[in-house]
Design a protein around this motif. Sequence first.
Motif, PDB file in Angstrom:
ATOM      1  N   THR A   6      33.385  -1.089 -41.865  1.00 20.15           N
ATOM      2  CA  THR A   6      33.144  -0.454 -40.577  1.00 20.15           C
ATOM      3  C   THR A   6      32.024   0.550 -40.753  1.00 20.15           C
ATOM      4  OG1 THR A   6      35.466  -0.707 -39.978  1.00 20.15           O
ATOM      5  CG2 THR A   6      34.182   0.874 -38.691  1.00 20.15           C
ATOM      6  N   VAL A   7      30.990   0.438 -39.910  1.00 17.23           N
ATOM      7  CA  VAL A   7      29.817   1.298 -40.018  1.00 17.23           C
ATOM      8  C   VAL A   7      29.689   2.145 -38.762  1.00 17.23           C
ATOM      9  CG1 VAL A   7      27.299   1.334 -40.248  1.00 17.23           C
ATOM     10  CG2 VAL A   7      28.628  -0.387 -41.459  1.00 17.23           C
ATOM     11  N   GLU A   8      29.524   3.452 -38.948  1.00 13.40           N
ATOM     12  CA  GLU A   8      29.192   4.368 -37.872  1.00 13.40           C
ATOM     13  C   GLU A   8      27.777   4.855 -38.158  1.00 13.40           C
ATOM     14  OE1 GLU A   8      32.521   7.215 -36.912  1.00 13.40           O
ATOM     15  OE2 GLU A   8      33.339   6.219 -38.688  1.00 13.40           O
ATOM     16  N   ALA A   9      26.795   4.238 -37.502  1.00 15.02           N
ATOM     17  CA  ALA A   9      25.384   4.497 -37.791  1.00 15.02           C
ATOM     18  C   ALA A   9      25.005   5.941 -37.465  1.00 15.02           C
ATOM     19  CB  ALA A   9      24.503   3.533 -37.016  1.00 15.02           C
ATOM     20  N   TYR A  10      24.346   6.592 -38.417  1.00 10.67           N
ATOM     21  CA  TYR A  10      23.907   7.982 -38.259  1.00 10.67           C
ATOM     22  C   TYR A  10      22.687   8.030 -37.340  1.00 10.67           C
ATOM     23  CZ  TYR A  10      22.054  12.568 -39.577  1.00 10.67           C
ATOM     24  OH  TYR A  10      21.564  13.839 -39.561  1.00 10.67           O
ATOM     25  N   ARG A  11      22.701   8.926 -36.351  1.00 11.85           N
ATOM     26  CA  ARG A  11      21.602   9.032 -35.393  1.00 11.85           C
ATOM     27  C   ARG A  11      20.908  10.390 -35.405  1.00 11.85           C
ATOM     28  NH1 ARG A  11      20.583   4.313 -35.758  1.00 11.85           N
ATOM     29  NH2 ARG A  11      21.948   2.836 -34.720  1.00 11.85           N
ATOM     30  N   GLY A  12      21.351  11.305 -36.245  1.00 20.40           N
ATOM     31  CA  GLY A  12      20.701  12.613 -36.324  1.00 20.40           C
ATOM     32  C   GLY A  12      21.710  13.729 -36.150  1.00 20.40           C
ATOM     33  N   THR A  13      21.187  14.935 -35.896  1.00 23.28           N
ATOM     34  CA  THR A  13      22.037  16.103 -35.746  1.00 23.28           C
ATOM     35  C   THR A  13      21.966  16.604 -34.312  1.00 23.28           C
ATOM     36  OG1 THR A  13      21.603  16.695 -38.043  1.00 23.28           O
ATOM     37  CG2 THR A  13      22.519  18.410 -36.640  1.00 23.28           C
ATOM     38  N   GLY A  14      23.118  16.889 -33.753  1.00 23.47           N
ATOM     39  CA  GLY A  14      23.191  17.421 -32.396  1.00 23.47           C
ATOM     40  C   GLY A  14      23.655  18.866 -32.419  1.00 23.47           C
ATOM     41  N   ALA A  15      23.991  19.390 -31.283  1.00 25.89           N
ATOM     42  CA  ALA A  15      24.425  20.781 -31.162  1.00 25.89           C
ATOM     43  C   ALA A  15      25.713  21.056 -31.932  1.00 25.89           C
ATOM     44  CB  ALA A  15      24.626  21.129 -29.694  1.00 25.89           C
ATOM     45  N   TYR A  16      26.535  20.029 -32.135  1.00 24.33           N
ATOM     46  CA  TYR A  16      27.818  20.218 -32.802  1.00 24.33           C
ATOM     47  C   TYR A  16      27.895  19.527 -34.158  1.00 24.33           C
ATOM     48  CZ  TYR A  16      28.986  21.825 -28.156  1.00 24.33           C
ATOM     49  OH  TYR A  16      28.990  22.498 -26.972  1.00 24.33           O
ATOM     50  N   ASP A  21      26.877   6.584 -34.027  1.00 28.71           N
ATOM     51  CA  ASP A  21      27.193   5.546 -33.050  1.00 28.71           C
ATOM     52  C   ASP A  21      28.684   5.221 -33.148  1.00 28.71           C
ATOM     53  OD1 ASP A  21      24.647   5.288 -32.078  1.00 28.71           O
ATOM     54  OD2 ASP A  21      24.186   3.429 -33.147  1.00 28.71           O
ATOM     55  N   PRO A  22      29.247   4.564 -32.135  1.00 24.40           N
ATOM     56  CA  PRO A  22      30.643   4.112 -32.235  1.00 24.40           C
ATOM     57  C   PRO A  22      30.795   3.145 -33.416  1.00 24.40           C
ATOM     58  CG  PRO A  22      29.857   3.940 -29.977  1.00 24.40           C
ATOM     59  CD  PRO A  22      28.665   4.269 -30.830  1.00 24.40           C
ATOM     60  N   PRO A  23      31.984   3.055 -33.983  1.00 15.64           N
ATOM     61  CA  PRO A  23      32.207   2.167 -35.126  1.00 15.64           C
ATOM     62  C   PRO A  23      31.920   0.706 -34.790  1.00 15.64           C
ATOM     63  CG  PRO A  23      34.090   3.618 -34.777  1.00 15.64           C
ATOM     64  CD  PRO A  23      33.171   3.799 -33.614  1.00 15.64           C
ATOM     65  N   ALA A  24      31.291   0.012 -35.740  1.00 16.97           N
ATOM     66  CA  ALA A  24      31.020  -1.422 -35.616  1.00 16.97           C
ATOM     67  C   ALA A  24      31.408  -2.082 -36.938  1.00 16.97           C
ATOM     68  CB  ALA A  24      29.541  -1.662 -35.328  1.00 16.97           C
ATOM     69  N   THR A  25      32.014  -3.252 -36.856  1.00 18.31           N
ATOM     70  CA  THR A  25      32.403  -3.949 -38.080  1.00 18.31           C
ATOM     71  C   THR A  25      31.333  -4.947 -38.489  1.00 18.31           C
ATOM     72  OG1 THR A  25      33.616  -5.625 -36.858  1.00 18.31           O
ATOM     73  CG2 THR A  25      34.871  -3.711 -37.618  1.00 18.31           C
ATOM     74  N   ALA A  26      31.289  -5.221 -39.794  1.00 18.60           N
ATOM     75  CA  ALA A  26      30.328  -6.181 -40.329  1.00 18.60           C
ATOM     76  C   ALA A  26      30.957  -6.890 -41.525  1.00 18.60           C
ATOM     77  CB  ALA A  26      29.041  -5.474 -40.755  1.00 18.60           C
ATOM     78  N   ARG A  27      30.656  -8.158 -41.660  1.00 21.10           N
ATOM     79  CA  ARG A  27      31.078  -8.918 -42.844  1.00 21.10           C
ATOM     80  C   ARG A  27      30.154  -8.533 -43.986  1.00 21.10           C
ATOM     81  NH1 ARG A  27      35.661 -10.507 -43.175  1.00 21.10           N
ATOM     82  NH2 ARG A  27      35.089 -12.171 -44.572  1.00 21.10           N
ATOM     83  N   ALA A  28      30.719  -8.387 -45.178  1.00 17.10           N
ATOM     84  CA  ALA A  28      29.918  -7.936 -46.319  1.00 17.10           C
ATOM     85  C   ALA A  28      30.610  -8.304 -47.621  1.00 17.10           C
ATOM     86  CB  ALA A  28      29.721  -6.427 -46.249  1.00 17.10           C
ATOM     87  N   LEU A  29      29.884  -8.093 -48.694  1.00 17.31           N
ATOM     88  CA  LEU A  29      30.429  -8.175 -50.040  1.00 17.31           C
ATOM     89  C   LEU A  29      30.381  -6.759 -50.578  1.00 17.31           C
ATOM     90  CD1 LEU A  29      31.432  -9.854 -52.426  1.00 17.31           C
ATOM     91  CD2 LEU A  29      29.062 -10.093 -53.130  1.00 17.31           C
ATOM     92  N   VAL A  30      31.511  -6.239 -51.030  1.00 20.39           N
ATOM     93  CA  VAL A  30      31.602  -4.860 -51.504  1.00 20.39           C
ATOM     94  C   VAL A  30      31.828  -4.859 -53.008  1.00 20.39           C
ATOM     95  CG1 VAL A  30      32.900  -2.700 -51.356  1.00 20.39           C
ATOM     96  CG2 VAL A  30      32.528  -4.076 -49.303  1.00 20.39           C
ATOM     97  N   ALA A  31      31.026  -4.054 -53.714  1.00 20.10           N
ATOM     98  CA  ALA A  31      31.190  -3.862 -55.148  1.00 20.10           C
ATOM     99  C   ALA A  31      31.398  -2.376 -55.394  1.00 20.10           C
ATOM    100  CB  ALA A  31      29.954  -4.356 -55.893  1.00 20.10           C
ATOM    101  N   GLU A  32      32.590  -2.002 -55.851  1.00 18.29           N
ATOM    102  CA  GLU A  32      32.865  -0.592 -56.120  1.00 18.29           C
ATOM    103  C   GLU A  32      32.586  -0.319 -57.595  1.00 18.29           C
ATOM    104  OE1 GLU A  32      35.831   1.605 -54.013  1.00 18.29           O
ATOM    105  OE2 GLU A  32      36.480  -0.212 -52.966  1.00 18.29           O
ATOM    106  N   THR A  33      31.297  -0.136 -57.896  1.00 18.73           N
ATOM    107  CA  THR A  33      30.848   0.171 -59.252  1.00 18.73           C
ATOM    108  C   THR A  33      29.969   1.413 -59.197  1.00 18.73           C
ATOM    109  OG1 THR A  33      28.919  -1.247 -59.031  1.00 18.73           O
ATOM    110  CG2 THR A  33      30.880  -2.252 -59.960  1.00 18.73           C
ATOM    111  N   VAL A  34      29.880   2.109 -60.314  1.00 20.73           N
ATOM    112  CA  VAL A  34      29.083   3.329 -60.391  1.00 20.73           C
ATOM    113  C   VAL A  34      27.678   2.975 -60.855  1.00 20.73           C
ATOM    114  CG1 VAL A  34      28.884   5.581 -61.504  1.00 20.73           C
ATOM    115  CG2 VAL A  34      31.130   4.704 -60.863  1.00 20.73           C
ATOM    116  N   LYS A  35      26.680   3.428 -60.068  1.00 22.00           N
ATOM    117  CA  LYS A  35      25.268   3.192 -60.398  1.00 22.00           C
ATOM    118  C   LYS A  35      24.467   4.442 -60.063  1.00 22.00           C
ATOM    119  CE  LYS A  35      25.189  -1.764 -59.588  1.00 22.00           C
ATOM    120  NZ  LYS A  35      24.459  -2.865 -58.993  1.00 22.00           N
ATOM    121  N   GLN A  36      23.406   4.674 -60.802  1.00 25.13           N
ATOM    122  CA  GLN A  36      22.493   5.765 -60.496  1.00 25.13           C
ATOM    123  C   GLN A  36      21.436   5.280 -59.514  1.00 25.13           C
ATOM    124  OE1 GLN A  36      20.453   7.303 -63.913  1.00 25.13           O
ATOM    125  NE2 GLN A  36      21.508   9.253 -63.781  1.00 25.13           N
ATOM    126  N   VAL A  37      21.183   6.073 -58.457  1.00 23.99           N
ATOM    127  CA  VAL A  37      20.173   5.716 -57.455  1.00 23.99           C
ATOM    128  C   VAL A  37      19.370   6.956 -57.093  1.00 23.99           C
ATOM    129  CG1 VAL A  37      21.506   3.816 -56.454  1.00 23.99           C
ATOM    130  CG2 VAL A  37      21.735   6.077 -55.504  1.00 23.99           C
TER     131      VAL A  37
END
Length: 97
Positions: A6-16, A21-37
């Motif tokens: 589930t992705v809630e796309a970041y749109r910036g900073t507001g007064a609060y 954006d509202p939550p949207a679902t997407a099909r994906a492949l998830v790898a929970e591994t530690v990597k340096q980026v």
Amino acid sequence: MRHTVTVEAYRGTGAYGPVYDPPATARALVAETVKQVRSPTGTVTVSTAQVYAGPGLDCPPGSRVTLPSGRTTRALTVADHTAPGLPAPESTEVYLE
């Protein structure tokens, strides 16, 4: 794509605070591994999960992502992989905190 995120796309900073954006679902492949980026600000940080989704996933850095495990995290970097005219798959790669 075996997982659903589930992705809630970041749109910036507001007064609060941050605006998403509202939550949207997407099909994906998830790898929970530690990597340096390298983050968008240029600092080296650690990613604890990576999401590989279809092309055009709307998930800019700073977006909230809920993984299949129920953990909610934030997008650090996003890369769109395209190969126009070549017989190669296209995808969106998201590195998460």
